[in-house]
Design a protein around this motif. Sequence first.
Motif, PDB file in Angstrom:
ATOM      1  N   ASP A  73     -30.109 -32.653  -2.342  1.00 39.91           N
ATOM      2  CA  ASP A  73     -30.078 -31.148  -2.158  1.00 39.91           C
ATOM      3  C   ASP A  73     -29.127 -30.711  -0.944  1.00 39.91           C
ATOM      4  OD1 ASP A  73     -32.681 -30.799  -4.015  1.00 39.91           O
ATOM      5  OD2 ASP A  73     -33.354 -32.282  -2.402  1.00 39.91           O
ATOM      6  N   ARG A  74     -28.848 -31.326   0.121  1.00 40.29           N
ATOM      7  CA  ARG A  74     -28.076 -31.179   1.075  1.00 40.29           C
ATOM      8  C   ARG A  74     -27.236 -32.012   1.459  1.00 40.29           C
ATOM      9  NH1 ARG A  74     -30.195 -26.646   0.532  1.00 40.29           N
ATOM     10  NH2 ARG A  74     -31.098 -25.390   2.146  1.00 40.29           N
ATOM     11  N   ILE A  75     -25.894 -31.816   1.809  1.00 39.98           N
ATOM     12  CA  ILE A  75     -25.055 -32.713   2.082  1.00 39.98           C
ATOM     13  C   ILE A  75     -24.296 -32.451   3.543  1.00 39.98           C
ATOM     14  CG2 ILE A  75     -22.859 -33.896   1.491  1.00 39.98           C
ATOM     15  CD1 ILE A  75     -23.224 -33.050  -1.278  1.00 39.98           C
ATOM     16  N   PHE A  76     -24.379 -33.611   4.608  1.00 40.34           N
ATOM     17  CA  PHE A  76     -23.835 -33.465   5.738  1.00 40.34           C
ATOM     18  C   PHE A  76     -22.614 -34.606   5.865  1.00 40.34           C
ATOM     19  CE2 PHE A  76     -27.905 -31.878   7.411  1.00 40.34           C
ATOM     20  CZ  PHE A  76     -27.429 -30.867   8.137  1.00 40.34           C
ATOM     21  N   ASN A  77     -21.330 -34.078   5.748  1.00 36.85           N
ATOM     22  CA  ASN A  77     -20.033 -34.779   5.340  1.00 36.85           C
ATOM     23  C   ASN A  77     -19.750 -34.980   6.682  1.00 36.85           C
ATOM     24  OD1 ASN A  77     -18.025 -36.526   4.377  1.00 36.85           O
ATOM     25  ND2 ASN A  77     -16.565 -34.717   4.415  1.00 36.85           N
ATOM     26  N   LEU A  78     -20.058 -36.279   7.397  1.00 34.29           N
ATOM     27  CA  LEU A  78     -19.537 -36.752   8.822  1.00 34.29           C
ATOM     28  C   LEU A  78     -18.667 -37.840   8.855  1.00 34.29           C
ATOM     29  CD1 LEU A  78     -21.972 -34.966   9.404  1.00 34.29           C
ATOM     30  CD2 LEU A  78     -22.692 -36.569  11.132  1.00 34.29           C
ATOM     31  N   ARG A 115     -25.691 -27.278  -0.916  1.00 40.41           N
ATOM     32  CA  ARG A 115     -25.202 -26.793   0.310  1.00 40.41           C
ATOM     33  C   ARG A 115     -24.551 -27.906   0.880  1.00 40.41           C
ATOM     34  NH1 ARG A 115     -28.585 -23.006   4.216  1.00 40.41           N
ATOM     35  NH2 ARG A 115     -28.344 -21.724   2.131  1.00 40.41           N
ATOM     36  N   ILE A 116     -23.314 -27.808   1.508  1.00 40.40           N
ATOM     37  CA  ILE A 116     -22.580 -29.001   2.096  1.00 40.40           C
ATOM     38  C   ILE A 116     -22.223 -28.429   3.513  1.00 40.40           C
ATOM     39  CG2 ILE A 116     -20.587 -28.217   0.897  1.00 40.40           C
ATOM     40  CD1 ILE A 116     -19.740 -31.494   1.035  1.00 40.40           C
ATOM     41  N   PHE A 117     -22.115 -29.449   4.401  1.00 41.49           N
ATOM     42  CA  PHE A 117     -21.841 -29.179   5.795  1.00 41.49           C
ATOM     43  C   PHE A 117     -20.496 -30.115   6.075  1.00 41.49           C
ATOM     44  CE2 PHE A 117     -21.670 -30.592  10.299  1.00 41.49           C
ATOM     45  CZ  PHE A 117     -22.370 -29.638  10.891  1.00 41.49           C
ATOM     46  N   GLN A 118     -19.548 -29.712   6.590  1.00 40.28           N
ATOM     47  CA  GLN A 118     -18.372 -30.363   7.034  1.00 40.28           C
ATOM     48  C   GLN A 118     -18.260 -30.379   8.499  1.00 40.28           C
ATOM     49  OE1 GLN A 118     -16.153 -32.358   5.986  1.00 40.28           O
ATOM     50  NE2 GLN A 118     -14.255 -32.456   7.300  1.00 40.28           N
ATOM     51  N   LYS A 154      -8.219 -33.291   9.169  1.00 42.14           N
ATOM     52  CA  LYS A 154      -9.487 -32.480   9.022  1.00 42.14           C
ATOM     53  C   LYS A 154      -9.035 -30.748   8.734  1.00 42.14           C
ATOM     54  CE  LYS A 154     -12.863 -35.056  10.742  1.00 42.14           C
ATOM     55  NZ  LYS A 154     -14.193 -35.013  10.119  1.00 42.14           N
ATOM     56  N   ARG A 155      -7.817 -30.474   8.935  1.00 39.20           N
ATOM     57  CA  ARG A 155      -7.318 -29.392   8.766  1.00 39.20           C
ATOM     58  C   ARG A 155      -7.334 -29.011   7.160  1.00 39.20           C
ATOM     59  NH1 ARG A 155      -4.353 -26.324  13.128  1.00 39.20           N
ATOM     60  NH2 ARG A 155      -2.519 -25.713  11.365  1.00 39.20           N
ATOM     61  N   CYS A 156      -6.877 -30.055   6.455  1.00 34.31           N
ATOM     62  CA  CYS A 156      -7.063 -30.183   4.945  1.00 34.31           C
ATOM     63  C   CYS A 156      -8.130 -30.064   4.398  1.00 34.31           C
ATOM     64  CB  CYS A 156      -5.938 -31.109   4.669  1.00 34.31           C
ATOM     65  SG  CYS A 156      -5.701 -31.025   2.612  1.00 34.31           S
ATOM     66  N   ALA A 157      -9.280 -30.661   5.202  1.00 34.53           N
ATOM     67  CA  ALA A 157     -10.531 -30.710   4.727  1.00 34.53           C
ATOM     68  C   ALA A 157     -11.385 -29.153   4.611  1.00 34.53           C
ATOM     69  CB  ALA A 157     -11.248 -31.718   5.400  1.00 34.53           C
ATOM     70  N   GLU A 158     -10.680 -28.662   5.785  1.00 34.63           N
ATOM     71  CA  GLU A 158     -11.289 -27.457   5.748  1.00 34.63           C
ATOM     72  C   GLU A 158     -10.848 -26.253   4.603  1.00 34.63           C
ATOM     73  OE1 GLU A 158     -11.188 -25.160   9.652  1.00 34.63           O
ATOM     74  OE2 GLU A 158     -11.867 -26.668  10.836  1.00 34.63           O
ATOM     75  N   THR A 159      -9.464 -26.346   4.567  1.00 37.33           N
ATOM     76  CA  THR A 159      -8.906 -25.764   3.318  1.00 37.33           C
ATOM     77  C   THR A 159      -9.682 -26.053   2.112  1.00 37.33           C
ATOM     78  OG1 THR A 159      -6.700 -26.213   4.663  1.00 37.33           O
ATOM     79  CG2 THR A 159      -6.621 -25.437   2.258  1.00 37.33           C
ATOM     80  N   HIS A 168     -15.264 -21.564  -6.536  1.00 31.83           N
ATOM     81  CA  HIS A 168     -16.652 -22.092  -7.167  1.00 31.83           C
ATOM     82  C   HIS A 168     -17.639 -21.483  -6.749  1.00 31.83           C
ATOM     83  CE1 HIS A 168     -13.733 -24.954  -9.362  1.00 31.83           C
ATOM     84  NE2 HIS A 168     -13.447 -25.521  -8.156  1.00 31.83           N
ATOM     85  N   GLY A 169     -17.638 -20.799  -5.598  1.00 29.59           N
ATOM     86  CA  GLY A 169     -18.990 -20.011  -5.057  1.00 29.59           C
ATOM     87  C   GLY A 169     -19.667 -21.146  -4.481  1.00 29.59           C
ATOM     88  N   LEU A 170     -19.101 -22.291  -4.021  1.00 23.87           N
ATOM     89  CA  LEU A 170     -19.870 -23.321  -3.108  1.00 23.87           C
ATOM     90  C   LEU A 170     -20.484 -22.909  -1.976  1.00 23.87           C
ATOM     91  CD1 LEU A 170     -20.488 -26.288  -4.185  1.00 23.87           C
ATOM     92  CD2 LEU A 170     -18.703 -26.894  -2.596  1.00 23.87           C
ATOM     93  N   ASP A 171     -21.710 -23.400  -1.564  1.00 21.34           N
ATOM     94  CA  ASP A 171     -22.426 -22.943  -0.340  1.00 21.34           C
ATOM     95  C   ASP A 171     -21.761 -23.910   0.488  1.00 21.34           C
ATOM     96  OD1 ASP A 171     -24.051 -21.743   1.546  1.00 21.34           O
ATOM     97  OD2 ASP A 171     -25.767 -22.220   0.361  1.00 21.34           O
ATOM     98  N   ILE A 172     -20.868 -23.416   1.635  1.00 23.65           N
ATOM     99  CA  ILE A 172     -20.622 -24.250   2.592  1.00 23.65           C
ATOM    100  C   ILE A 172     -20.780 -24.024   3.992  1.00 23.65           C
ATOM    101  CG2 ILE A 172     -18.474 -25.038   1.131  1.00 23.65           C
ATOM    102  CD1 ILE A 172     -16.666 -23.196   3.134  1.00 23.65           C
ATOM    103  N   LYS A 173     -20.935 -24.993   5.178  1.00 26.21           N
ATOM    104  CA  LYS A 173     -21.018 -24.726   6.261  1.00 26.21           C
ATOM    105  C   LYS A 173     -19.998 -25.755   7.049  1.00 26.21           C
ATOM    106  CE  LYS A 173     -24.569 -22.299   5.742  1.00 26.21           C
ATOM    107  NZ  LYS A 173     -24.610 -20.778   6.118  1.00 26.21           N
ATOM    108  N   VAL A 174     -19.079 -24.909   7.811  1.00 23.32           N
ATOM    109  CA  VAL A 174     -17.740 -25.681   8.664  1.00 23.32           C
ATOM    110  C   VAL A 174     -18.053 -25.762   9.990  1.00 23.32           C
ATOM    111  CG1 VAL A 174     -15.376 -26.186   9.091  1.00 23.32           C
ATOM    112  CG2 VAL A 174     -16.142 -25.684   6.628  1.00 23.32           C
ATOM    113  N   ALA A 175     -18.380 -26.826  10.810  1.00 24.54           N
ATOM    114  CA  ALA A 175     -18.428 -26.798  12.198  1.00 24.54           C
ATOM    115  C   ALA A 175     -17.374 -27.513  12.820  1.00 24.54           C
ATOM    116  CB  ALA A 175     -19.714 -27.386  12.782  1.00 24.54           C
ATOM    117  N   ARG A 176     -16.880 -26.885  13.918  1.00 24.01           N
ATOM    118  CA  ARG A 176     -15.608 -27.320  14.586  1.00 24.01           C
ATOM    119  C   ARG A 176     -16.428 -27.949  16.056  1.00 24.01           C
ATOM    120  NH1 ARG A 176     -11.109 -22.615  13.628  1.00 24.01           N
ATOM    121  NH2 ARG A 176     -10.611 -23.495  11.631  1.00 24.01           N
ATOM    122  N   ILE A 177     -16.406 -29.446  15.779  1.00 27.14           N
ATOM    123  CA  ILE A 177     -17.189 -30.116  16.869  1.00 27.14           C
ATOM    124  C   ILE A 177     -16.548 -30.624  18.006  1.00 27.14           C
ATOM    125  CG2 ILE A 177     -18.359 -32.209  17.402  1.00 27.14           C
ATOM    126  CD1 ILE A 177     -19.487 -32.003  14.416  1.00 27.14           C
TER     127      ILE A 177
END
Length: 328
Positions: A73-78, A115-118, A154-159, A168-177
Motif C-alpha cells: 500500500d505504501r513504498i519508501f524508496n531508500l 503512495r511512494i516516497f523518494q 538522484k536528480r534524474c530520480a526526482e525528474t 499518471h497522477g501518481l501520489d508521490i512524496k520527495v524528501a531531500r535528506i
Amino acid sequence: MRHYHPSLRVLVTGGAGFLGSHLCERLLEQGHDVLCVDNFFTGTRRNVEPLLDHPRFELMRHDVTFPLFVEVDRIFNLACPASPVHYQHDPVQTTKTSVHGAINMLGLAKRLRARIFQASTSEVYGNPSVHPQPEDYWGNVNPIGPRSCYDEGKRCAETLFFDYHRQHGLDIKVARIFNTYGPRMHPNDGRVVSNFIVQALQGQDITLHGDGSQTRSFCHVSDLLEGALRLMESGPDLPGPVNLGNPEEFTIRQLADLVVQMTGSRSRIRTLALPTDDPLQRRPDISLARKRLDWEPRVALREGLVETIAYFDRLLASGGARPSAPLP
C-alpha cells in the motif's frame, strides 16, 4: 497529522541500510506490516537481525534495478549507496540504482496506485551558490565528475517522480535528506561522522579533508525519520521536494574537535586534499517542513553523538568494523 491505517503493508527498499533499518523499526512500532527489500551492497542483515522473528516483518533479497512484483500500500524508496566511498565504487551501478530503481518502483506504485516516497538528497544542490539551500534552488552540479553518478542519478530520480506525478497522477512524496547520522551507520562509508568516531576510538589520526572550514549540518536519524513519516502522511498537495535536515551548521574541524573531546581520544588531526567537487557549504532551509509538517530537529549534535559513539564502541569491540579508509 494522519497516521497509517494499521492494516497497511509498507515496502521499504534499502531496508537493511542505516536509514532503512530504523524506518522498518518505526513502521513496525506503528503497527504496520513491513516488507524490507535489500541487495546487501551497503546494507547488512545485522541491522535488521532483531526484526527477523517479528510476525509482521519480511526480508527479501532483491536488487531494485530489476522489477519487483509484490502487493503493498505504501513504498519508501531508500535503495542506493549514499556515501562517496560506496557510490564511487561502481558508479555505473549507482546511476542504475537511482534511475532504473526509480522507474521500477514508480511502475510498481502506478500498478498498485500506491503512495511512494523518494529518499532524495541534499547532493542535488551540488556545491551551492545559494546558502542556506531552499527547495526552489536548482543547484550547482558537475554532470561529469566523480560524484555525478550519485548527484545526477538522484536528480534524474526526482525528474521521474514528478513526471509520473504529472503524467499518471501518481501520489508521490520527495524528501531531500541532508547529512544524517546515528547508530548503524556503516563504519567504512567515508562519511565524516563515522570516519572521525572510528578513527578516534582506534587512536588513529583523524583525517580532515581540506582545511576543515567546509560546513555540514548533521541531523540525528530519529529526527530525520519523524520528518519523513510526517511527509509521507501529509496531504496530496505536498508532493515535495521537502528539505529534511538540521539547519544548525558546523565546520568539519568543529566536528573533529568535538569527537576527539567526547571519545577522550589522543588522536591527532591530519589534513588531506579536498576530494573533487566536495561541497564547501551545506545547510538546509527547512521553512517548508516547519510550516507544512510542523517539523524541526530536536536532537542536539552532542546528544546524538553520545549514542553514536557508544554504538561504534560496541561494534569495534565485537570485531564488526575494520579500520576506515580515507576517501578515494
